[in-house]
Design a protein around this motif. Structure first.
Motif, short mmCIF file in Angstrom:
data_model
loop_
_atom_site.label_atom_id
_atom_site.label_comp_id
_atom_site.label_asym_id
_atom_site.label_seq_id
_atom_site.Cartn_x
_atom_site.Cartn_y
_atom_site.Cartn_z
N PRO A 119 -12.63 56.44 100.71
CA PRO A 119 -12.72 55.04 101.13
C PRO A 119 -13.52 54.89 102.41
N GLY A 120 -14.25 53.79 102.51
CA GLY A 120 -15.00 53.48 103.72
C GLY A 120 -16.35 54.16 103.83
N PRO A 234 -9.23 49.94 98.54
CA PRO A 234 -8.28 51.05 98.39
C PRO A 234 -6.85 50.59 98.61
N TRP A 261 -8.00 53.32 106.24
CA TRP A 261 -8.26 52.86 104.86
C TRP A 261 -7.48 51.59 104.53
#
Length: 464
Positions: A119-120, A234, A261
């Motif tokens: 994520p990210g 997420p 996240w």
């Protein structure tokens, strides 16, 4: 704006060129054998090294044979590309997961399953289906070979910022309806160009309730609506999937990562350039009938009577039907099938094999159907055997091939012969995509399994 996309994009901006593109920092570059040779040649010609080699991962998948991988690749072009990737990775000091290594498979399957896609992140690859990794809550998109070279040299890329779109799918999916059916439904609604210029965030009850594998399938097909990419915020499903994977953060780093996240979601007041909402009740198992993924119908429906209904100019609509050997107004239930393909970066994951096995269990493969069941990675292959799915499939008359892109595209030995009709879990049904003259119907693993045991296009709900 405050959208999930903006949060990740803005955090990666190095600089913005006035009246020009954004210089965007890239966290992960994936390289396969087809779109990298010229990029490596360009680096060599300019005497450059990769700027951050530890953020680049290489793996052959498109040209990989799915049988006898311990022998030399017979096709000279395929062999040259696979060998070149290995040499280039060694010369430039990059991680390379070669054929037959336990880490090999289709790059868009391996990235998430090893915890390399997180994520990210910003993630790129010289492959349009890089959008798959957006399911992890990342900004992931395909790039061209010259851009691959740009990322190798600088770990940055020049990009115009896309517009944002949110697609909400609410309600509960019916029996036998999968993420693949949702994606095929969206493509028919939006057409193959309906999301051009946009980065799509998928949201709503249906998306929240999808497994990680289902989300990867949905994001994989974003590009087929013309989108630059697709992504999903997420959540606990994401964190549970990532936790413990090889490259996932560990210990204290894990706690810190999850805390960050959890901030990766669109704000309550987020404004999208476009927002669409659909109802799960309107989606049944889907199949395509034409030569682009947007030419699709519910499995019980008939092909539209004219091109206008199919969001397609009359001439190209009729040309597509002529290629496929179908007619306007025709129903496809009961149509004889020659080949069935389970696999690709769209549906080559463990859940897809579980679904296929659940439907064929206690049944037998139709005698006149050739079925290719191809795991998306050696890790998926291992899990199939650990769960005993291989035995269920063998009893039903199916064999499992070795991992690779296989019959998704005609770059290896697994080509559908001219004129033959294939029900495929892959992502594209263009003319000749699965082999010169091959005819492709896109479907979910359940619909593919139903065709494999009956020998005809069958509504999987009748067999569940």
């Amino acid at each position: 704006m405050n959208t999930l996309f903006d949060k990740i994009w803005d955090r990666h901006v190095v600089q913005v060129v006035n009246d020009g593109p954004t210089q965007l920092y890239i966290d992960r570059l994936y390289c396969h054998e087809v779109t990298t040779p010229q990029a490596f040649d360009g680096m060599r010609a300019r005497g450059l090294k990769c700027f951050r080699p530890q953020q680049i991962y290489c793996m052959p998948d498109h040209n990989t044979p799915t049988h006898d991988q311990d022998k030399a690749i017979a096709d000279p072009v395929s062999k040259a590309q696979v060998d070149a990737l290995e040499r280039n990775a060694a010369e430039f000091g990059l991680t390379h997961y070669g054929m037959l290594s336990k880490d090999n498979g289709i790059i868009h399957v391996v990235g998430p399953e090893k915890g390399l896609s997180l994520p990210g992140m910003t993630i790129v690859c010289g492959d349009s289906h890089t959008s798959t990794h957006g399911a992890m809550g990342a900004v992931a998109f395909g790039i061209g070979t010259s851009e691959v070279e740009m990322v190798m040299a600088s770990q940055c890329i020049l990009q115009q910022k896309p517009k944002s779109m949110r697609i909400n799918i609410n309600g509960t999916l019916g029996k036998g309806v999968t993420a693949k059916d949702v994606a095929l439904y969206l493509m028919a609604q939006l057409t193959t160009s309906g999301a051009t210029g946009y980065f799509v965030e998928y949201a709503g009850d249906v998306v929240r309730n999808l497994s990680m594998e289902g989300r990867l399938t949905l994001c994989n097909l974003s590009i087929e609506m013309g989108a630059r990419g697709g992504m999903i915020a997420p959540d606990e499903t994401t964190f549970e999937y990532i936790n413990g994977r090889e490259f996932a953060p560990k210990g204290e780093e894990w706690e810190k990562a999850v805390a960050y996240w959890k901030t990766l979601k669109s704000g309550e007041d987020a404004v999208f350039d476009k927002e669409l909402t659909f109802d799960a009740a309107d989606i049944e198992p889907r199949i395509t009938y034409g030569t682009n993924p947007g030419m699709g119908i519910g499995i019980t429906e008939a092909i539209p009577a004219n091109g206008q209904m199919a969001n397609s100019p009359e001439q190209s609509f009729l040309k597509a039907l002529d290629y496929m050997g179908f007619k306007p107004g025709q129903k496809l239930l009961g149509t004889k099938v020659d080949y069935v393909f389970l696999g690709a970066c769209t549906n080559g994951r463990i859940e897809d094999f579980r679904a296929f096995a659940s439907l064929v269990k206690g049944r037998k493969k139709a005698d006149d159907v050739v079925a290719w069941l191809v795991p998306g990675s050696w890790a998926v292959d291992k899990q199939i055997r650990e769960e005993g799915l291989d035995k269920i499939l063998a009893e039903a008359g199916f064999e499992i091939r070795q991992p690779g892109c296989s019959a998704c595209l005609a770059m290896n030995d697994d080509k559908i012969p001219a004129g033959k009709l294939s029900v495929s879990t892959s992502n594209r049904n263009f003319e000749g995509r699965q082999g010169p003259g091959a005819r492709t119907i896109l479907a979910s693993p359940l619909t593919a399994a139903a065709a494999a045991v009956t020998g005809i296009i069958t509504d999987p709900r009748e067999l569940l």
